[in-house]
Write a protein that holds these residues in place. Structure first.
Motif, PDB file in Angstrom:
ATOM      1  N   MET A   1       0.889  -1.097  -0.051  1.00 58.51           N
ATOM      2  CA  MET A   1      -0.358   0.115   0.141  1.00 58.51           C
ATOM      3  C   MET A   1       0.906   1.186   0.005  1.00 58.51           C
ATOM      4  O   MET A   1       1.780   1.405   0.661  1.00 58.51           O
ATOM      5  CB  MET A   1      -0.776  -0.037   1.252  1.00 58.51           C
ATOM      6  N   ASN A   2       0.463   2.073  -0.753  1.00 62.41           N
ATOM      7  CA  ASN A   2       1.450   3.513  -1.099  1.00 62.41           C
ATOM      8  C   ASN A   2       0.821   4.280   0.155  1.00 62.41           C
ATOM      9  O   ASN A   2      -0.135   4.436   0.462  1.00 62.41           O
ATOM     10  CB  ASN A   2       1.184   4.182  -2.352  1.00 62.41           C
ATOM     11  N   THR A   3       2.010   4.792   0.744  1.00 58.99           N
ATOM     12  CA  THR A   3       1.592   6.169   1.523  1.00 58.99           C
ATOM     13  C   THR A   3       1.725   7.489   0.964  1.00 58.99           C
ATOM     14  O   THR A   3       2.468   7.810  -0.032  1.00 58.99           O
ATOM     15  CB  THR A   3       2.719   6.306   2.929  1.00 58.99           C
ATOM     16  N   ILE A   4       0.724   8.286   1.512  1.00 60.40           N
ATOM     17  CA  ILE A   4       0.877   9.553   0.931  1.00 60.40           C
ATOM     18  C   ILE A   4       1.910  10.426   1.476  1.00 60.40           C
ATOM     19  O   ILE A   4       2.134  10.506   2.801  1.00 60.40           O
ATOM     20  CB  ILE A   4      -0.576  10.372   1.300  1.00 60.40           C
ATOM     21  N   PRO A   5       2.688  10.963   0.628  1.00 64.78           N
ATOM     22  CA  PRO A   5       3.836  12.026   1.054  1.00 64.78           C
ATOM     23  C   PRO A   5       3.447  13.036   1.900  1.00 64.78           C
ATOM     24  O   PRO A   5       2.434  13.775   1.414  1.00 64.78           O
ATOM     25  CB  PRO A   5       4.640  12.171  -0.140  1.00 64.78           C
ATOM     26  N   GLU A   6       4.318  13.541   2.740  1.00 62.95           N
ATOM     27  CA  GLU A   6       3.920  14.851   3.523  1.00 62.95           C
ATOM     28  C   GLU A   6       4.856  15.721   3.170  1.00 62.95           C
ATOM     29  O   GLU A   6       6.150  15.457   3.268  1.00 62.95           O
ATOM     30  CB  GLU A   6       3.972  14.426   4.875  1.00 62.95           C
ATOM     31  N   VAL A   7       4.588  17.057   3.004  1.00 60.52           N
ATOM     32  CA  VAL A   7       5.570  17.996   2.526  1.00 60.52           C
ATOM     33  C   VAL A   7       5.363  19.082   3.686  1.00 60.52           C
ATOM     34  O   VAL A   7       4.156  19.481   3.982  1.00 60.52           O
ATOM     35  CB  VAL A   7       5.354  18.592   1.210  1.00 60.52           C
ATOM     36  N   LEU A   8       6.338  19.684   4.335  1.00 53.11           N
ATOM     37  CA  LEU A   8       6.360  20.890   5.136  1.00 53.11           C
ATOM     38  C   LEU A   8       7.214  21.894   4.602  1.00 53.11           C
ATOM     39  O   LEU A   8       8.415  21.891   4.204  1.00 53.11           O
ATOM     40  CB  LEU A   8       6.978  20.457   6.482  1.00 53.11           C
ATOM     41  N   PHE A   9       6.481  23.019   4.401  1.00 52.44           N
ATOM     42  CA  PHE A   9       7.012  24.280   4.016  1.00 52.44           C
ATOM     43  C   PHE A   9       7.201  25.227   5.045  1.00 52.44           C
ATOM     44  O   PHE A   9       6.363  25.461   5.905  1.00 52.44           O
ATOM     45  CB  PHE A   9       6.087  25.082   3.018  1.00 52.44           C
ATOM     46  N   HIS A  28      -3.060  21.691  -6.170  1.00 51.91           N
ATOM     47  CA  HIS A  28      -2.492  20.760  -7.521  1.00 51.91           C
ATOM     48  C   HIS A  28      -2.448  19.359  -7.082  1.00 51.91           C
ATOM     49  O   HIS A  28      -2.683  18.517  -8.039  1.00 51.91           O
ATOM     50  CB  HIS A  28      -1.161  21.412  -7.903  1.00 51.91           C
ATOM     51  N   ALA A  29      -2.200  19.020  -5.766  1.00 48.79           N
ATOM     52  CA  ALA A  29      -2.004  17.567  -5.505  1.00 48.79           C
ATOM     53  C   ALA A  29      -3.507  16.860  -5.381  1.00 48.79           C
ATOM     54  O   ALA A  29      -3.454  15.670  -5.428  1.00 48.79           O
ATOM     55  CB  ALA A  29      -1.251  17.468  -4.009  1.00 48.79           C
ATOM     56  N   ALA A  30      -4.354  17.540  -5.051  1.00 50.93           N
ATOM     57  CA  ALA A  30      -5.664  17.182  -4.991  1.00 50.93           C
ATOM     58  C   ALA A  30      -5.902  15.761  -4.049  1.00 50.93           C
ATOM     59  O   ALA A  30      -6.337  14.915  -4.489  1.00 50.93           O
ATOM     60  CB  ALA A  30      -6.291  17.028  -6.399  1.00 50.93           C
ATOM     61  N   GLY A  31      -5.357  15.850  -2.898  1.00 52.98           N
ATOM     62  CA  GLY A  31      -5.546  14.791  -2.066  1.00 52.98           C
ATOM     63  C   GLY A  31      -4.267  13.683  -2.126  1.00 52.98           C
ATOM     64  O   GLY A  31      -4.222  12.828  -1.224  1.00 52.98           O
ATOM     65  N   ARG A  32      -3.355  13.981  -3.022  1.00 53.59           N
ATOM     66  CA  ARG A  32      -2.182  12.965  -3.265  1.00 53.59           C
ATOM     67  C   ARG A  32      -1.045  13.108  -2.345  1.00 53.59           C
ATOM     68  O   ARG A  32       0.020  12.543  -2.222  1.00 53.59           O
ATOM     69  CB  ARG A  32      -1.792  13.010  -4.671  1.00 53.59           C
ATOM     70  N   VAL A  33      -0.920  14.167  -1.569  1.00 54.45           N
ATOM     71  CA  VAL A  33      -0.068  14.708  -0.769  1.00 54.45           C
ATOM     72  C   VAL A  33      -0.638  15.652   0.387  1.00 54.45           C
ATOM     73  O   VAL A  33      -1.474  16.313   0.227  1.00 54.45           O
ATOM     74  CB  VAL A  33       1.001  15.754  -1.442  1.00 54.45           C
ATOM     75  N   THR A  34       0.129  15.440   1.578  1.00 51.86           N
ATOM     76  CA  THR A  34      -0.416  15.918   2.703  1.00 51.86           C
ATOM     77  C   THR A  34       0.532  17.152   2.937  1.00 51.86           C
ATOM     78  O   THR A  34       1.727  17.043   2.768  1.00 51.86           O
ATOM     79  CB  THR A  34      -0.128  15.016   4.048  1.00 51.86           C
ATOM     80  N   LEU A 128       5.553  18.117  -7.280  1.00 52.70           N
ATOM     81  CA  LEU A 128       4.569  17.297  -7.319  1.00 52.70           C
ATOM     82  C   LEU A 128       4.873  16.278  -8.091  1.00 52.70           C
ATOM     83  O   LEU A 128       4.543  15.013  -7.837  1.00 52.70           O
ATOM     84  CB  LEU A 128       3.232  18.168  -7.720  1.00 52.70           C
ATOM     85  N   ALA A 129       5.442  16.671  -9.293  1.00 56.54           N
ATOM     86  CA  ALA A 129       5.644  15.498 -10.457  1.00 56.54           C
ATOM     87  C   ALA A 129       6.523  14.734  -9.904  1.00 56.54           C
ATOM     88  O   ALA A 129       6.466  13.281 -10.110  1.00 56.54           O
ATOM     89  CB  ALA A 129       6.219  16.262 -11.669  1.00 56.54           C
ATOM     90  N   GLU A 130       7.592  14.852  -9.078  1.00 57.55           N
ATOM     91  CA  GLU A 130       8.751  14.125  -8.389  1.00 57.55           C
ATOM     92  C   GLU A 130       7.950  13.217  -7.468  1.00 57.55           C
ATOM     93  O   GLU A 130       8.306  11.980  -7.439  1.00 57.55           O
ATOM     94  CB  GLU A 130       9.607  14.914  -7.914  1.00 57.55           C
ATOM     95  N   LEU A 131       7.165  13.849  -6.567  1.00 63.11           N
ATOM     96  CA  LEU A 131       6.708  13.008  -5.330  1.00 63.11           C
ATOM     97  C   LEU A 131       5.648  12.014  -5.952  1.00 63.11           C
ATOM     98  O   LEU A 131       5.489  11.077  -5.475  1.00 63.11           O
ATOM     99  CB  LEU A 131       5.848  13.965  -4.560  1.00 63.11           C
ATOM    100  N   THR A 132       4.764  12.297  -7.025  1.00 64.48           N
ATOM    101  CA  THR A 132       3.676  11.432  -7.397  1.00 64.48           C
ATOM    102  C   THR A 132       4.552  10.335  -8.349  1.00 64.48           C
ATOM    103  O   THR A 132       3.734   9.246  -8.513  1.00 64.48           O
ATOM    104  CB  THR A 132       2.480  12.152  -8.066  1.00 64.48           C
TER     105      THR A 132
END
Length: 136
Positions: A1-9, A28-34, A128-132
């Motif tokens: 199962m894939n986990t959703i990556p988390e990004v902190l700015f 842009h991530a529409a739920g694909r990234v936290t 986002l392209a790199e993460l997805t």
């Protein structure tokens, strides 16, 4: 199962750059990234020119507020992106750290903020392209 990556700015005041980056990535991530944002010395409120520039894209930051940087937020993140906060961000092994050199929107009008927003938007889309690619 894939986990959703988390990004902190992270930036100093969490009133401009990091708020724009978080809102743009979340959109842009529409739920694909936290997505989270924080400041090493949070301001009292978000820069009004930032709120205006983001509203032009249909993104409402009027209810957002600057949040303090916590060790827990850094520990939870897969990617930590700093924006001019220097050494204030704690470093943990195994995290991916990026430092985006961006103009600080503090004290600038909406015309100047638009250029910063558009720079951040391009960087966020690349991230986002790199993460997805890595999670799908």
């Amino acid at each position: 199962m894939n986990t959703i990556p988390e990004v902190l700015f992270v930036c100093v005041h969490n009133a401009g750059r990091s708020q724009m980056a978080a809102a743009l990535l979340d959109h842009h991530a529409a739920g694909r990234v936290t997505v989270r944002s924080a400041g090493s010395a949070p301001a009292d409120s978000i820069n009004p020119a930032v709120v205006e520039a983001m509203a032009e894209l249909g993104l409402d930051l009027s209810k957002e507020f600057p949040k303090p940087l916590t060790t827990e937020a850094v520990e939870a993140a897969d990617v930590v992106i700093t924006m001019g906060c220097g050494d204030a961000c704690p470093i943990f092994p195994g995290k991916r750290y990026l430092d985006w050199q961006l103009t600080d929107p503090a004290g600038k009008g909406v015309d100047a903020v638009r250029a910063i927003r558009d720079d951040i938007d391009a960087r966020v889309r690349t991230l986002l392209a790199e993460l997805t690619v890595t999670v799908s």
